[in-house]
Design a protein around this motif. Structure first.
Motif, mmCIF file in Angstrom:
data_model
loop_
_atom_site.group_PDB
_atom_site.id
_atom_site.type_symbol
_atom_site.label_atom_id
_atom_site.label_comp_id
_atom_site.label_asym_id
_atom_site.label_seq_id
_atom_site.Cartn_x
_atom_site.Cartn_y
_atom_site.Cartn_z
ATOM 1 N N HIS A 1 1.040 -1.178 -0.008
ATOM 2 C CA HIS A 1 -0.005 0.010 -0.080
ATOM 3 C C HIS A 1 1.127 1.317 -0.066
ATOM 4 C CE1 HIS A 1 -3.784 -2.323 0.669
ATOM 5 N NE2 HIS A 1 -3.046 -2.744 1.499
ATOM 6 N N MET B 1 0.788 3.990 -1.381
ATOM 7 C CA MET B 1 0.288 5.166 -1.341
ATOM 8 C C MET B 1 -0.648 5.615 -0.103
ATOM 9 S SD MET B 1 1.483 5.905 -4.239
ATOM 10 C CE MET B 1 1.083 7.584 -4.884
ATOM 11 N N ASP B 2 -0.649 4.636 0.691
ATOM 12 C CA ASP B 2 -1.718 4.842 1.873
ATOM 13 C C ASP B 2 -1.050 6.086 2.759
ATOM 14 O OD1 ASP B 2 -3.086 3.086 0.947
ATOM 15 O OD2 ASP B 2 -3.028 1.679 2.765
ATOM 16 N N PHE C 1 -0.034 8.698 1.977
ATOM 17 C CA PHE C 1 -0.293 10.176 1.628
ATOM 18 C C PHE C 1 -1.784 10.548 1.760
ATOM 19 C CE2 PHE C 1 3.024 8.882 -1.506
ATOM 20 C CZ PHE C 1 4.167 9.340 -0.947
ATOM 21 N N ILE C 2 -2.525 9.605 2.599
ATOM 22 C CA ILE C 2 -4.012 9.550 2.512
ATOM 23 C C ILE C 2 -4.141 10.990 3.768
ATOM 24 C CG2 ILE C 2 -6.108 8.954 3.692
ATOM 25 C CD1 ILE C 2 -5.191 6.045 2.318
ATOM 26 N N VAL C 3 -4.941 11.643 3.437
ATOM 27 C CA VAL C 3 -5.403 12.923 4.445
ATOM 28 C C VAL C 3 -6.510 12.483 5.336
ATOM 29 C CG1 VAL C 3 -6.069 15.253 4.573
ATOM 30 C CG2 VAL C 3 -4.690 14.687 2.661
ATOM 31 N N THR D 1 -6.563 18.470 10.152
ATOM 32 C CA THR D 1 -6.367 16.764 9.516
ATOM 33 C C THR D 1 -4.777 16.750 10.024
ATOM 34 O OG1 THR D 1 -5.801 17.932 7.437
ATOM 35 C CG2 THR D 1 -7.859 16.970 7.733
ATOM 36 N N VAL E 1 -2.698 16.907 7.959
ATOM 37 C CA VAL E 1 -1.934 18.094 7.050
ATOM 38 C C VAL E 1 -1.672 19.149 8.062
ATOM 39 C CG1 VAL E 1 -2.024 19.754 5.146
ATOM 40 C CG2 VAL E 1 -3.021 17.442 5.172
ATOM 41 N N SER F 1 4.545 16.590 -0.130
ATOM 42 C CA SER F 1 4.377 15.289 -1.359
ATOM 43 C C SER F 1 3.086 15.473 -1.989
ATOM 44 C CB SER F 1 4.307 13.834 -0.899
ATOM 45 O OG SER F 1 3.434 13.655 -0.011
ATOM 46 N N HIS F 2 2.180 16.376 -1.700
ATOM 47 C CA HIS F 2 1.008 16.814 -2.213
ATOM 48 C C HIS F 2 1.014 17.670 -3.190
ATOM 49 C CE1 HIS F 2 -2.046 13.955 -0.332
ATOM 50 N NE2 HIS F 2 -0.913 13.684 0.461
ATOM 51 N N PHE F 3 0.556 17.327 -4.433
ATOM 52 C CA PHE F 3 0.393 18.821 -5.395
ATOM 53 C C PHE F 3 -0.477 19.773 -4.775
ATOM 54 C CE2 PHE F 3 0.755 14.950 -8.512
ATOM 55 C CZ PHE F 3 2.299 15.061 -8.407
ATOM 56 N N ALA F 4 -1.666 19.441 -4.048
ATOM 57 C CA ALA F 4 -2.320 20.496 -3.285
ATOM 58 C C ALA F 4 -1.614 21.568 -2.725
ATOM 59 C CB ALA F 4 -3.372 19.758 -2.374
ATOM 60 N N MET G 1 7.386 12.292 -3.211
ATOM 61 C CA MET G 1 6.541 11.304 -3.185
ATOM 62 C C MET G 1 7.142 9.904 -3.807
ATOM 63 S SD MET G 1 2.842 10.796 -5.780
ATOM 64 C CE MET G 1 3.793 11.097 -7.035
#
Lengths: 256, 183
Positions: free
Chosen positions: A20, A22-23, A25-27, A42, A44, A127-130, A196
């Protein structure tokens, strides 16, 4: 990064490998399980505030004594200051020094967020584009607006390569224009993508650690990747900052 | 990125039933407002902390250190100049002392020389006096000896004449001895 999670997964399904990557990176909301609205605290929030705390500790607490002969932490703070200040001054000249707090904010945030992300089980905000897209857009908009305010229409001279032969200039202008608008994209994706990818790769290696035979190799690989990622954490922050300086130079001195 | 999970993400499901991410969590637009909101807050806080507190303070520390270093360097320069001055003074004193010593030595030598000259002159004079006196004594002695010889010669001659059976004529003997001893 969460090795325990992988181990737990491995225990549950010992026969098959479970990845997993990518887990991490979950917000997630810090409190409860509800939907994530724009104001929800969060992970974040947590890791960004930890970055603030780290910056505060490094740049404010360590310098509170204002020692002439610095302590170790104070000299790190002074090094960081001198590093970014010199970079900005070298690239943009004396006029660029005005924007030092802005550039320093970007650098300190990215470098601290990157390094906090290297803590196992942590959440890596950069690591987030946001996160990186607003950072890059902020730089892009600042540079564009500043360019027009400082130079007026002369800022468009940035796209008109006066040193090239006249026939080539329209072609170059189109290329320059495209490259100008691609800047925020490359600027943001470079940072988030590097961070990422490194974290995901480490997680994949951690997944392989569930197999007893491969696990020593896996642990070694994680160690090596971790070292590389520490390097990447700093280098990406450096690259982001130096590109910001270069773009800022374009706004201040648009002539090639 | 496959288009299918993206469609789900857009629909608002970024996490599956097992709590795992579907596709890239980075592309879950449901989470964007939250992240952007907290990012803006974070950046504003960091910017305020840096521009109000941290950066002016570090700048002040660096400036103060630069000032201290400059002052110390200036002080060191002063001290160095003083040291050079002191060395010059020392060298000068040394040269003075040396010339003074030479002068004193020359004086002493001259004094000694004059004393010596006097003594030598005096000694010479004494020696000359003594020599003259001695010469006189020698001349006296020589004269005395000559007279003695004449007397002895006259007596001897008179005796010889007598012994040979002659008549000793004092005047003839005297004139004969005088004539012999003159040569």
């Amino acid at each position: 990064m969460a090795t325990e999670t992988t181990a737990a997964h491995g225990a549950e399904e010992s026969s098959s490998l479970v990845f997993h990557p990518m887990d991490q990176f979950i917000v997630k909301p810090l409190f409860g399980d509800g939907a994530i609205a724009w104001y929800t605290p969060t992970n974040v929030t947590l890791w960004m505030f930890l970055a603030i705390a780290a910056i505060f500790a490094l740049l404010v607490l360590s310098t509170s004594k204002r020692a002439i002969v610095p302590t170790r932490m104070q000299s790190v703070a002074e090094l960081a200051y001198g590093f970014i200040y010199k970079m900005l001054e070298d690239i943009c000249g004396k006029e660029g020094v005005k924007y030092f707090p802005y550039v320093m904010t970007l650098f300190m945030f990215i470098v601290c967020a990157n390094f906090l992300g290297m803590i196992p089980t942590s959440f890596t905000t950069t690591s987030h584009f946001a996160v990186t897209i607003p950072l890059a857009l902020a730089v892009f908009l600042t540079v564009t607006i500043l360019g027009f305010v400082k130079n007026g229409a002369a800022f468009l001279g940035l796209f008109w390569v006066s040193s090239a032969p006249l026939a080539l200039r329209p072609v170059l202008a189109i290329i320059e224009l495209i490259s100008y608008f691609v800047r925020p994209v490359s600027h943001s994706i470079r940072l988030a993508g590097n961070v990422m990818a490194g974290h995901a790769v480490i997680k994949v290696f951690a997944g392989f650690a569930a197999i007893a035979v491969i696990s020593p190799v896996s642990v070694l690989a994680i160690t090596a990747m971790y070292g590389l990622e520490v390097l990447v954490s700093f280098i990406q922050a450096y690259v982001f900052t130096i590109l910001t300086c270069v773009y800022l130079k374009d706004a201040l001195h648009p002539s090639h | 990125m496959a288009t299918e999970p993206l469609a789900k993400e857009v629909a608002g499901t970024c996490v599956d039933a097992g709590g795992s991410a579907i596709g890239m969590p980075q592309l879950c637009f449901d989470w964007f407002p939250n992240q952007i909101f907290w990012l803006v807050i974070t950046l504003v806080v960091i910017f305020l902390v840096l521009s109000r507190v941290a950066l002016p303070r570090i700048a002040a520390i660096l400036a103060e250190r630069q000032g201290t270093i400059t002052n110390d360097l200036a002080a060191a320069e002063d001290l160095k100049a003083k040291a050079v001055e002191a060395e010059e003074a020392y060298n000068k004193a040394l040269a003075d002392a040396r010339s003074e010593a030479q002068r004193i030595a020359a004086e002493a030598r001259a004094e000694i020389q004059s004393g010596l000259d006097d003594a030598i002159a005096k000694a010479d004079a004494e020696i000359a006096a003594k020599a003259a006196e001695s010469e006189k004594a020698i001349a006296d002695i020589r004269a005395g000896a000559l007279e003695g010889i004449q007397v002895v010669a006259k007596d001897t001659a008179a005796e010889l004449v007598t012994a040979l059976g002659g008549e000793a004529d004092a005047a003839a003997i005297n004139s004969a001895v005088d004539a012999q001893t003159k040569g």
